[in-house]
Design an enzyme around this catalytic site. Structure first.
Site: not given
Ligand SMILES: NC(=O)c1ccc[n+]([C@@H]2O[C@H](COP(=O)([O-])OP(=O)(O)OC[C@H]3O[C@@H](n4cnc5c(N)ncnc54)[C@H](O)[C@@H]3O)[C@@H](O)[C@H]2O)c1
Ligand SMILES: [Zn+2]
Length: 361
Positions: A121, A143, A185, A226, A236, A240, A244, A247, A251, A263
């Site tokens: 939980r 999120k 972003e 942010k 949201e 907030r 998006n 997005h 998405h 992404h």
């Molecule tokens: N929760 C939220 O508010 C929010 C906001 C924006 C995006 N997201 C989500 O985030 C995700 C995308 O995040 P992302 O682009 O970081 O993707 P990711 O976590 O897949 O990272 C991208 C790539 O970079 C590599 N990587 C990360 N850090 C590294 C480093 N320091 N050195 C070498 N390689 C590294 C990872 O292994 C991966 O292959 C999506 O799923 C998206 O929906 C969430």
């Molecule tokens: Zn995003």
């Protein structure tokens, strides 16, 4: 370069530390009571950076029950990986007073955060974002969640981290393509914010080459922006939603591409499409501003191999849609001008089809 701190003033406030060469042990000791913990990371980041985090935790008095290394990539944001992670925590014997340290990009943060919010939980969460995208966006705001084959982020929760530490030294191992994804972003938030932050987008070129000062400025701007938005509307209900921007279509493109599209790239194309819709609605033509910024960040303006009708179908399942809207209207965040987002603008299915068609190769 001094480590800077941004406070996120929500119900249970937390701090975001941003700088190069952060002393993690000192920050953990200064903000948290040590106890049992598990490290979540992925198969790329783990071998590069997990040992340093484990050492910092141990020297700050933490007992590391184990490390969970997810396969790198979006496919780890799945029900299967989620279920497997919960089972592994239980077998490690992590207790209710334990903490999850999420070391990685947005995928690790979203998955590990959802695990932290639901295991027993809810246990504590610390975000250690290693991708630029996670530093500027996903590690802050609470999120978390996973995808379904039917759509992106369809299962999730709000889980506030206790602490976020973004060490810019981690960007040194991040491929340039991933820096671009993070810049998508940052550009989004600079366009929404306007003012000095929009001016700082002139640093994109330097950030892309890994310049630490440029990176720190853009991460600080993004997290500060942010944090202000999230402080006003954490769950949201209204404001907030501006985050998006780009997005709704982004998405849909990701889901239509079976999550093989990254992404950041999907959001870049989604913003180009949103700029066209904004021009139709409000008259101001911001398309070349978008295109210049995204190109400077090394991002393509179109995405390959995505069926327009599949994307429209995925948009129909988007969780931001309201049931009252009916099948042929969608709600968008659009820009009346730089720094002037408008929420919940109704756009017809036909206009959306055209806007998506223009950003698919
Ligand atoms: N929760 C939220 O508010 C929010 C906001 C924006 C995006 N997201 C989500 O985030 C995700 C995308 O995040 P992302 O682009 O970081 O993707 P990711 O976590 O897949 O990272 C991208 C790539 O970079 C590599 N990587 C990360 N850090 C590294 C480093 N320091 N050195 C070498 N390689 C590294 C990872 O292994 C991966 O292959 C999506 O799923 C998206 O929906 C969430
Ligand atoms: Zn995003």
């Amino acid at each position: 370069m001094p480590v800077e701190t941004v406070a996120v003033p929500v119900t249970h406030p937390y701090s975001v530390f941003i700088g190069a060469g952060i002393d993690l042990a000192e920050i953990f000791s200064g903000s948290l009571e040590p106890g049992g913990c598990a490290i979540f990371t992925d198969s790329t980041v783990g071998p590069l950076h997990a040992a340093r985090v484990r050492n910092a935790l141990q020297s700050a008095g933490w007992r590391v029950a184990g490390k969970i290394e997810l396969p790198a990539g979006e496919s780890s944001k799945s029900l299967d990986v989620y279920a497997d992670s919960l089972g592994r925590l239980a077998r490690m014997g992590l207790t209710r007073d334990g903490t999850i340290f999420a070391l990685g990009g947005g995928v690790v943060g979203d998955l590990a955060g959802f695990v932290a919010g639901t295991y027993m939980r809810g246990i504590d969460l610390v975000m250690l974002p290693t991708s630029l995208l996670a530093m500027v966006d996903s590690a802050v705001g609470g999120k978390v969640g996973i995808d379904l084959p039917e759509g992106k982020n369809l299962v999730g929760a709000f889980v506030r981290p206790r602490l976020v530490a973004a060490d810019l030294d981690w960007v040194a191992t991040l491929p340039e393509r991933e820096i671009s994804n993070g810049l998508a972003e940052a550009i989004k938030m600079g366009l929404l914010s306007g003012g000095d932050f929009f001016g700082d987008l002139g640093l994109i070129g330097a950030a892309l080459t890994g310049d630490l000062a440029a990176l720190q400025t853009l991460v600080l701007d993004s997290v500060g922006f942010k944090a202000r938005v999230v402080a006003e509307d954490e769950l949201e209900g209204g404001l907030r939603q501006v985050l998006n921007y780009g997005h709704t279509i982004g998405h849909a493109l990701e889901a239509a591409a079976g999550y093989k599209l990254q992404h950041g790239r999907a959001v870049a194309a989604g913003m180009v499409a949103a700029a066209s819709l904004s021009k139709e609605r409000f008259g101001r033509d911001l398309r070349s501003v978008h295109e210049d910024l995204l190109s400077a960040a090394g991002l393509p303006l179109r995405v390959p191999d995505v069926g327009v009708e599949r994307a429209l179908l995925a948009m129909g399942r988007d969780k931001k849609r309201s049931a009252a809207d009916g099948p042929s209207w969608h709600r968008f965040v659009l820009l009346e001008d730089i720094g002037k987002p408008v929420r919940s603008v109704p756009v017809s299915e036909e206009e959306v089809r055209e806007a998506i068609g223009a950003v698919v190769e």
